[in-house]
Design a protein around this motif. Structure first.
Motif, PDB file in Angstrom:
ATOM      1  N   ARG A 356       0.759  -1.389  -0.027  1.00 46.39           N
ATOM      2  CA  ARG A 356       0.082  -0.060   0.181  1.00 46.39           C
ATOM      3  C   ARG A 356       0.950   1.458   0.100  1.00 46.39           C
ATOM      4  NH1 ARG A 356      -4.515  -0.863   4.518  1.00 46.39           N
ATOM      5  NH2 ARG A 356      -5.047   1.213   3.983  1.00 46.39           N
ATOM      6  N   GLY A 357       1.850   1.090   0.769  1.00 45.09           N
ATOM      7  CA  GLY A 357       2.775   2.589   0.793  1.00 45.09           C
ATOM      8  C   GLY A 357       3.519   2.552  -0.584  1.00 45.09           C
ATOM      9  N   MET A 358       3.948   1.683  -1.379  1.00 37.29           N
ATOM     10  CA  MET A 358       4.535   1.745  -2.593  1.00 37.29           C
ATOM     11  C   MET A 358       3.695   2.262  -3.457  1.00 37.29           C
ATOM     12  SD  MET A 358       7.417  -1.367  -3.066  1.00 37.29           S
ATOM     13  CE  MET A 358       6.356  -2.738  -2.124  1.00 37.29           C
ATOM     14  N   ASN A 359       2.298   1.749  -3.693  1.00 35.16           N
ATOM     15  CA  ASN A 359       1.337   2.034  -4.730  1.00 35.16           C
ATOM     16  C   ASN A 359       0.812   3.645  -4.369  1.00 35.16           C
ATOM     17  OD1 ASN A 359       1.190  -0.458  -5.777  1.00 35.16           O
ATOM     18  ND2 ASN A 359      -0.581  -1.156  -4.503  1.00 35.16           N
ATOM     19  N   ALA A 360       0.914   3.986  -2.965  1.00 34.40           N
ATOM     20  CA  ALA A 360       0.514   5.275  -2.754  1.00 34.40           C
ATOM     21  C   ALA A 360       1.449   6.391  -3.385  1.00 34.40           C
ATOM     22  CB  ALA A 360       0.490   5.442  -1.183  1.00 34.40           C
ATOM     23  N   PHE A 361       2.717   5.932  -2.856  1.00 34.10           N
ATOM     24  CA  PHE A 361       4.139   6.597  -3.719  1.00 34.10           C
ATOM     25  C   PHE A 361       3.971   6.620  -5.026  1.00 34.10           C
ATOM     26  CE2 PHE A 361       8.918   7.582  -4.153  1.00 34.10           C
ATOM     27  CZ  PHE A 361       8.515   8.983  -3.593  1.00 34.10           C
ATOM     28  N   SER A 362       3.853   5.616  -5.747  1.00 30.22           N
ATOM     29  CA  SER A 362       3.665   5.571  -7.076  1.00 30.22           C
ATOM     30  C   SER A 362       2.622   6.630  -7.507  1.00 30.22           C
ATOM     31  CB  SER A 362       3.154   4.205  -7.585  1.00 30.22           C
ATOM     32  OG  SER A 362       3.500   3.890  -8.854  1.00 30.22           O
ATOM     33  N   SER A 363       1.376   6.854  -7.189  1.00 34.48           N
ATOM     34  CA  SER A 363       0.416   7.564  -7.508  1.00 34.48           C
ATOM     35  C   SER A 363       1.144   9.148  -7.259  1.00 34.48           C
ATOM     36  CB  SER A 363      -0.702   7.437  -6.500  1.00 34.48           C
ATOM     37  OG  SER A 363      -1.296   6.336  -6.968  1.00 34.48           O
ATOM     38  N   LEU A 364       1.755   9.292  -6.258  1.00 38.76           N
ATOM     39  CA  LEU A 364       2.165  10.712  -5.839  1.00 38.76           C
ATOM     40  C   LEU A 364       3.059  11.170  -6.658  1.00 38.76           C
ATOM     41  CD1 LEU A 364       2.139  13.069  -3.924  1.00 38.76           C
ATOM     42  CD2 LEU A 364       4.020  11.875  -2.428  1.00 38.76           C
ATOM     43  N   ILE A 365       4.200  10.316  -7.260  1.00 43.87           N
ATOM     44  CA  ILE A 365       5.271  10.617  -7.884  1.00 43.87           C
ATOM     45  C   ILE A 365       4.893  10.571  -9.531  1.00 43.87           C
ATOM     46  CG2 ILE A 365       6.364   8.510  -8.389  1.00 43.87           C
ATOM     47  CD1 ILE A 365       8.906  10.040  -7.159  1.00 43.87           C
ATOM     48  N   LYS A 366       3.859   9.866 -10.025  1.00 49.73           N
ATOM     49  CA  LYS A 366       3.371  10.044 -11.334  1.00 49.73           C
ATOM     50  C   LYS A 366       3.405  11.276 -12.030  1.00 49.73           C
ATOM     51  CE  LYS A 366       0.229   7.873 -14.422  1.00 49.73           C
ATOM     52  NZ  LYS A 366      -1.217   7.333 -14.625  1.00 49.73           N
ATOM     53  N   LEU A 417       8.592   1.968  -9.916  1.00 47.64           N
ATOM     54  CA  LEU A 417       9.771   2.101 -10.936  1.00 47.64           C
ATOM     55  C   LEU A 417       9.153   2.504 -12.298  1.00 47.64           C
ATOM     56  CD1 LEU A 417      12.141  -1.039  -9.947  1.00 47.64           C
ATOM     57  CD2 LEU A 417      12.767   1.351  -9.467  1.00 47.64           C
ATOM     58  N   ASN A 418       8.335   2.042 -12.860  1.00 47.42           N
ATOM     59  CA  ASN A 418       7.877   2.521 -14.068  1.00 47.42           C
ATOM     60  C   ASN A 418       7.476   3.741 -13.946  1.00 47.42           C
ATOM     61  OD1 ASN A 418       7.236   2.038 -16.777  1.00 47.42           O
ATOM     62  ND2 ASN A 418       5.134   1.254 -16.262  1.00 47.42           N
ATOM     63  N   ASN A 419       6.730   4.518 -13.025  1.00 45.08           N
ATOM     64  CA  ASN A 419       6.525   5.959 -12.946  1.00 45.08           C
ATOM     65  C   ASN A 419       7.861   6.832 -12.907  1.00 45.08           C
ATOM     66  OD1 ASN A 419       3.681   5.578 -13.336  1.00 45.08           O
ATOM     67  ND2 ASN A 419       3.321   5.650 -11.231  1.00 45.08           N
ATOM     68  N   ILE A 420       8.847   5.730 -12.280  1.00 41.66           N
ATOM     69  CA  ILE A 420      10.068   6.907 -12.185  1.00 41.66           C
ATOM     70  C   ILE A 420      10.576   6.844 -13.241  1.00 41.66           C
ATOM     71  CG2 ILE A 420      12.354   6.670 -11.006  1.00 41.66           C
ATOM     72  CD1 ILE A 420      10.861   5.524  -8.514  1.00 41.66           C
ATOM     73  N   ALA A 421      10.619   5.647 -14.105  1.00 42.39           N
ATOM     74  CA  ALA A 421      11.490   5.644 -15.378  1.00 42.39           C
ATOM     75  C   ALA A 421      10.846   6.336 -16.558  1.00 42.39           C
ATOM     76  CB  ALA A 421      11.374   4.095 -15.940  1.00 42.39           C
ATOM     77  N   LYS A 422       9.738   7.012 -16.251  1.00 43.85           N
ATOM     78  CA  LYS A 422       9.055   7.575 -17.408  1.00 43.85           C
ATOM     79  C   LYS A 422       9.546   9.204 -17.116  1.00 43.85           C
ATOM     80  CE  LYS A 422       4.774   5.193 -17.642  1.00 43.85           C
ATOM     81  NZ  LYS A 422       5.033   4.475 -19.110  1.00 43.85           N
ATOM     82  N   GLN A 423      10.542   9.413 -16.217  1.00 42.78           N
ATOM     83  CA  GLN A 423      11.229  10.807 -15.921  1.00 42.78           C
ATOM     84  C   GLN A 423      12.754  10.757 -16.029  1.00 42.78           C
ATOM     85  OE1 GLN A 423       9.232  12.759 -12.370  1.00 42.78           O
ATOM     86  NE2 GLN A 423       7.794  10.815 -12.373  1.00 42.78           N
ATOM     87  N   GLY A 424      13.266  11.796 -16.608  1.00 39.63           N
ATOM     88  CA  GLY A 424      14.513  11.743 -17.065  1.00 39.63           C
ATOM     89  C   GLY A 424      15.502  11.338 -15.956  1.00 39.63           C
ATOM     90  N   TRP A 425      15.153  12.117 -14.772  1.00 42.32           N
ATOM     91  CA  TRP A 425      16.091  11.645 -13.389  1.00 42.32           C
ATOM     92  C   TRP A 425      16.031  10.572 -12.872  1.00 42.32           C
ATOM     93  CZ3 TRP A 425      13.515   9.997  -9.356  1.00 42.32           C
ATOM     94  CH2 TRP A 425      12.159  10.332  -9.139  1.00 42.32           C
ATOM     95  N   GLY A 426      14.727   9.954 -13.095  1.00 45.04           N
ATOM     96  CA  GLY A 426      14.319   8.469 -12.803  1.00 45.04           C
ATOM     97  C   GLY A 426      15.077   7.355 -13.767  1.00 45.04           C
TER      98      GLY A 426
END
Length: 502
Positions: A356-366, A417-426
């Motif tokens: 749940r924590g990872m999914n929440a952070f995934s939404s926040l960082i998308k 990680l997929n949401n992070i990978a869609k951003q250059g720094w990620g």
């Protein structure tokens, strides 16, 4: 239709109806669909309804299976016209499977405006409505039927007419449980459109909301909070709550609930309510209702892991939108201090809470590609480092989870990680972490379909950017592209050489 008529005639003569019914289905299946469709309206199904007049569960189940099968070949209008009175009688059957079967047939009628008028004016309608007070499984089917009725113009007019509304008010007066059921149906109708909400409010079906949120009974109050939350899910519902002062009242309840002996039960529901509003209108909610954010941040540091998970899920839900991200970032140190607590939740909690924590952070960082300005990229990168980098490298934490033998956790971290990978720094973070690109390229690490698909999506995000070659060199870039080309479920075939004497 002679074959079907013969089967039903033999049923009426049978002394052991249960045994006969159990053997009928294969005989019916042997008839072609064309033959049944051609002759179904000329046969009489009363003999089947008679078989329901028993307390033998197996006989009832067999009968209902056959009725449902034959009904599927009939125009619902003909079903109501020929068997409406029998169906009305069946609504009061003590075996809940019978009224549920009948309600499903009524729902078929409610999918058409003309047929809805027919079913709503039939004597079966009000008895069906009264089943809102019945067994929970029956109530659930009634609410589906009523909502289906409300979606048609004719149905909404009859459903919110004087006679039906009087019946609903009478049902709601029986006890608190039935009142909440009626209110739940009213709320679901109000979600359909502004016109539906206006009519539901005009006839007074939403009035109990104002009363139930102030009752002392904690279970009733919890249900009321959940219903108010459902109202707030639509824009017209949110305007209704604002115009009626309900949001201010809910904030008063939130403030006072901290001293309530049932605070642990009540506060998560209130947070969900304000979180849904903040999702729709982040700036308005966070700026004008600071008590909500104070309570949310306090929950994020709670010793109760479930409450902490709810807090971060709410923050993630608020931060899905661009306005939500900016508004949260504008809170400065409050937000920074809060998000630093997420790492402990993801590192040290039980599996479900970590997910749940990872999914929440995934939404926040998308952050979608078209919105990746320097401002937003700076916000998401800073949150990534603050949320996951307090006790070591963020990627070290995430890669460690990828290596765990827990499929659900790996799916959650792949999504993040997929949401992070869609951003250059990620992308740079992922590609530069020693050994991780090679781990992704190892097809043996994921065995099931979901895991393979999730890893493939991550690799696609890395490949589509076109930056991998620059970051990790031509060899790894080429292998990533080959993995992408071959697809998620490619299996490497290993050739074997047979030697004489083997």
């Amino acid at each position: 239709m002679e074959d079907l008529s013969s089967i039903l005639s033999n049923l009426s003569l049978s002394d052991n109806k249960e045994k006969f019914l159990g053997e009928v289905k294969p005989s019916l299946s042997a008839l072609t669909r064309a033959k049944i469709t051609e002759g179904i309206n000329s046969v009489d199904l009363i003999v089947l309804f008679d078989c329901l007049n028993t307390d033998k569960e197996r006989q009832i189940e067999y009968t209902l299976d056959i009725l449902k099968y034959l009904f599927s070949f009939m125009d619902p209008a003909i079903i109501i016209e020929k068997y409406g009175e029998l169906m009305k009688h069946g609504l009061s059957h003590p075996n809940t499977l019978v009224p549920i079967c009948i309600l499903k047939q009524m729902e078929r009628c409610a999918r058409d405006d003309e047929l809805t008028g027919m079913i709503c004016q039939h004597p079966i309608f009000l008895p069906a409505l009264r089943l809102l007070k019945a067994d929970l499984s029956v109530y659930s089917e009634v609410s589906k039927f009523v909502l289906q009725v409300a979606e048609t113009t004719t149905g909404a007019r009859i459903l919110l007419g004087a006679e039906t509304v009087a019946e609903l008010h009478l049902l709601g007066s029986l006890n608190e449980v039935i009142k909440i059921r009626v209110l739940e149906v009213a709320v679901r109708i109000s979600q359909l459109s502004q016109e539906h909400l206006d009519e539901v409010d005009r006839v007074g079906l939403l009035q109990p909301l104002h009363e139930l949120i102030h009752v002392d009974d904690i279970l009733v109050k919890l249900n009321a909070v959940e219903l108010v939350t459902s109202v707030a899910l639509t824009h017209q519902g949110l305007r209704f709550l604002e115009n009626n002062g309900m949001i201010s009242r809910m904030e008063e309840i939130l403030q006072s609930s901290r001293q309530d002996p049932f605070a642990d039960i009540l506060i998560p529901g209130l947070i969900k309510f304000f979180g849904n509003i903040a999702h729709l209108r982040p700036k308005l909610m966070i700026v004008q209702h600071p008590n909500f954010m104070d309570c949310l941040f306090s929950m994020a540091e709670s010793s109760d892991l479930t409450q902490r998970a709810i807090a971060f899920e709410t923050i993630g839900w608020i931060g899905v939108s661009l306005e939500g991200k900016v508004t949260l970032a504008d809170l400065g140190n409050k937000m920074s201090h809060c998000i630093e607590k997420l790492e402990d939740l993801i590192r040290d909690s039980p599996t479900e809470i970590r997910i749940r924590g990872m999914n929440a952070f995934s939404s926040l960082i998308k952050l979608d590609k078209e919105n990746q300005t320097n401002e937003f990229l700076s916000i998401t990168e800073s949150w990534y480092k603050r949320a996951l980098g307090n006790r070591g490298s963020p990627m070290q934490l995430l890669v460690g989870i990828v290596k765990l033998p827990f499929a659900d956790m790996r799916l959650a971290v792949y999504g993040l990680l997929n949401n992070i990978a869609k951003q250059g720094w990620g992308r740079r973070e992922i590609l530069r972490f020693p050994g991780f690109p090679e781990l992704l390229l190892d097809r043996s690490t994921e065995r099931d379909k979901d895991g393979k698909d999730a890893k493939y999506d991550l690799i696609q995000s890395l490949v589509e950017s076109g930056e991998a070659k620059e970051v990790v060199g031509a060899e790894i870039d080429g292998r990533l592209r080959e993995y992408s080309r071959l697809g998620a479920h490619h299996v490497q075939v290993q050739s074997q050489v047979a030697y004489e004497g083997d």
